[in-house]
Design an enzyme around this catalytic site. Structure first.
Site: not given
Length: 554
Positions: A13, A56
């Site tokens: 992230d 992700c």
């Protein structure tokens, strides 16, 4: 020639908000990252590296297979896909070449991680555990320090999480370089400063791993790679198919091969790491891979391996959407297949995060202003785009002039030729590799698992011939593995049904305490021992185990 080791260090992230990207990526000068800056000084910084998806699991599936998620069915967050039979987790190729391959320890590859993928996939996995110090290794460490969840911890938990960040290195919210699409509020300034503190904490963690490599005398023959999976855990980044959600830091060091302080300006997919690692280690690149090597075997830059970097956005949790994007060295093009749906639809998990709540509350407050006949004053027109009920069918941004993607050029007549070029590029990409996003997900799941029943890999047929054990499964794409460790007694250990839900969702391998090896030249099965064999294929259940006991071992 001695094959090099490989050390991958990944985080979650973040965009290229590292000191090494100051002057290259907006806001990077705010970062305090001495270890990663040093790594870039000693190796190569990639200035145009992009994820295959802004979230992700699809992104990581691309990295681990070298294939576009939209082509293999791994594009929805999260899912359990059944990729084509030729697709494998590329770590297997290194195991077959004699590498000791470890993963510490996050997976999330959109499939159950097969026993053929790693020698060790656990929280203690490390190159130091290899049985022979002369064995080359491919060790991956996945850090969760910068995951979006950490930004929003309470004060005590955040202080503990960032315990290695010195007071002098704390990022001041007052000087946070907020992108213009964020409202200038305490919530956003605090979140941006915390995001940056987490990056500094992560940088410390990176330094400890690199120090271990130096301590072991392995740094000179190890390819070190640092990367992240997608953009920050804030609106218009993670879960957005903009540059802010897809552009990533990528740094690579290989002493004596990759020139120190070098910069790779070419367009790169993160998934290009798979064939790049194979090529640098002298291994064949499977023809089914969509990704392309970024460096020659000698470590020199390959000129323009990609004209475009492609990406897709699909279901994320209960948020249903579909967008496709292409990026060259200057422009980003985005095609939204559901322009009638807002860019910030309800999604339970991120809606609980402070920055998402702040935007929604400001939008609500502006509705209150309208209700009293006042003009809206709390958000700018750019910021209102994030909470708008609809979005454009197409977007085109000139990143060289507009790094924050504020001005959509898709309807600008002066950009019609550029727009047409990108339309054709996305069309050709989809035609070349296929796009399973057009198939309703329930229909796709039915194709993979008719009536909800997972296909099972056929058990291997095991044979002894001329003192060597061979085995094969009739399932196309199956890999045969073996172990000398007997199964646990029935009822012992943790049952699959009681595993943490996240372990099931991310496809983490079961902790059965058994060491499985690929049946291949690098790890042949000993002919004089009692062994257990099984076959596995991505997306299928493993076969039943076959107990094989030669006469000499019985």
């Amino acid at each position: 020639m001695t094959r090099p080791n490989i050390l991958w260090i990944s985080t979650h992230d973040i965009s290229p908000h590292l000191g090494a990207y100051a002057g290259v990526y907006p806001g990077a000068e705010y970062a305090i990252t001495p270890n990663l800056d040093r790594l870039a000084d000693e190796g190569m910084r990639f200035d145009h590296a992009f994820a295959a998806a802004p979230i992700c699991a699809p992104s990581r599936s691309a990295i681990m297979t070298g294939c576009f998620p939209t082509a293999t069915g791994t594009m929805h967050m999260r899912t359990k896909a059944v990729p084509p039979p030729e697709v494998r987790l590329f770590s297997e190729y290194f195991r077959e070449a004699g590498y000791y391959v470890t993963n510490n320890s996050f997976t999330d590859f959109q499939v159950k991680t097969p026993p053929s993928a790693f020698d060790d996939c656990s929280a203690t996995a490390h190159w130091r555990n290899r049985p022979d110090a002369k064995t080359p290794f491919f060790a991956t460490f996945h850090g969760l320090i910068t995951h979006e969840s950490q930004i929003y911890l309470d004060d005590g938990a955040f202080a503990a999480r960032t315990s290695h960040v010195r007071p002098v290195d704390r990022h001041d919210p007052a000087t946070a370089p907020l992108p213009p699409y964020y409202p200038d509020t305490e919530v956003f300034r605090r979140s941006w400063a915390r995001y940056s503190d987490l990056i500094t904490e992560m940088d410390h963690w990176v330094g400890t791993i690199l120090a271990e490599l130096e301590e072991d005398g392995l740094a000179e023959n190890t390819i070190v790679v640092f990367w992240s999976d997608h953009g920050p855990g804030m609106p218009r980044a993670k879960r957005w198919i903009n540059d802010s959600g897809l552009r990533e830091p990528l740094i690579m060091k290989w002493p004596g091969r990759i020139a120190t302080g070098s910069v790779n300006p070419n367009v790169a997919h993160l998934m290009d790491l798979a064939p790049t690692m194979l090529q640098l280690c002298g291994l064949d690149i499977p023809p089914h891979m969509h990704a392309k090597p970024l460096l020659n075997p000698d470590g020199n830059i390959i000129d323009s391996p990609n004209t475009y970097a492609f990406a897709g956005l699909d279901r994320m949790g209960e948020l249903e959407d579909m967008s496709r994007s292409a990026r060259d060295s200057r422009y980003r093009y985005i095609r939204h297949y559901h322009p009638d749906r807002g860019p910030m639809q309800h999604c339970d998990y991120p809606d609980g995060l402070a920055t998402w709540r702040e935007l929604r509350q400001l939008a609500s407050a502006e509705a209150g202003q309208r209700a009293t006949g006042m003009q809206r004053t709390l958000l700018s027109p750019l910021q209102r785009r994030l909470v708008a009920p609809v979005k454009p069918r197409e977007e085109l941004f000139d990143l060289s002039e507009d790094p924050h993607e504020t001005t959509n050029l898709a309807e600008d007549p002066a950009c019609s030729a550029v727009l047409g070029r990108f339309r054709s590029a996305v069309d050709n990409w989809q035609a070349t590799y296929g796009d399973l996003g057009f198939i309703p997900e329930d229909d796709l799941a039915e194709q993979w698992r008719p009536s909800g029943i997972q296909p099972v890999t056929a058990p291997p047929a095991v044979h002894m011939k001329d003192g060597a054990i061979t085995a094969g499964s009739s399932t196309d794409g199956a890999c045969v593995v073996w172990t000398a460790d007997p199964p646990a007694p029935e009822g012992a250990g943790m049952a699959t049904a009681t595993r943490p839900r996240l372990a099931e969702e991310t496809g983490a391998p079961p902790s059965d305490g058994r060491a499985w090896y690929i049946l291949c030249e690098a790890t042949p099965a000993p002919p004089d021992a009692a062994l257990w064999f099984k076959a596995s294929r991505l997306g299928y259940a493993d076969s039943n185990e076959i107990h094989f006991a030669p006469i000499a071992a019985s």
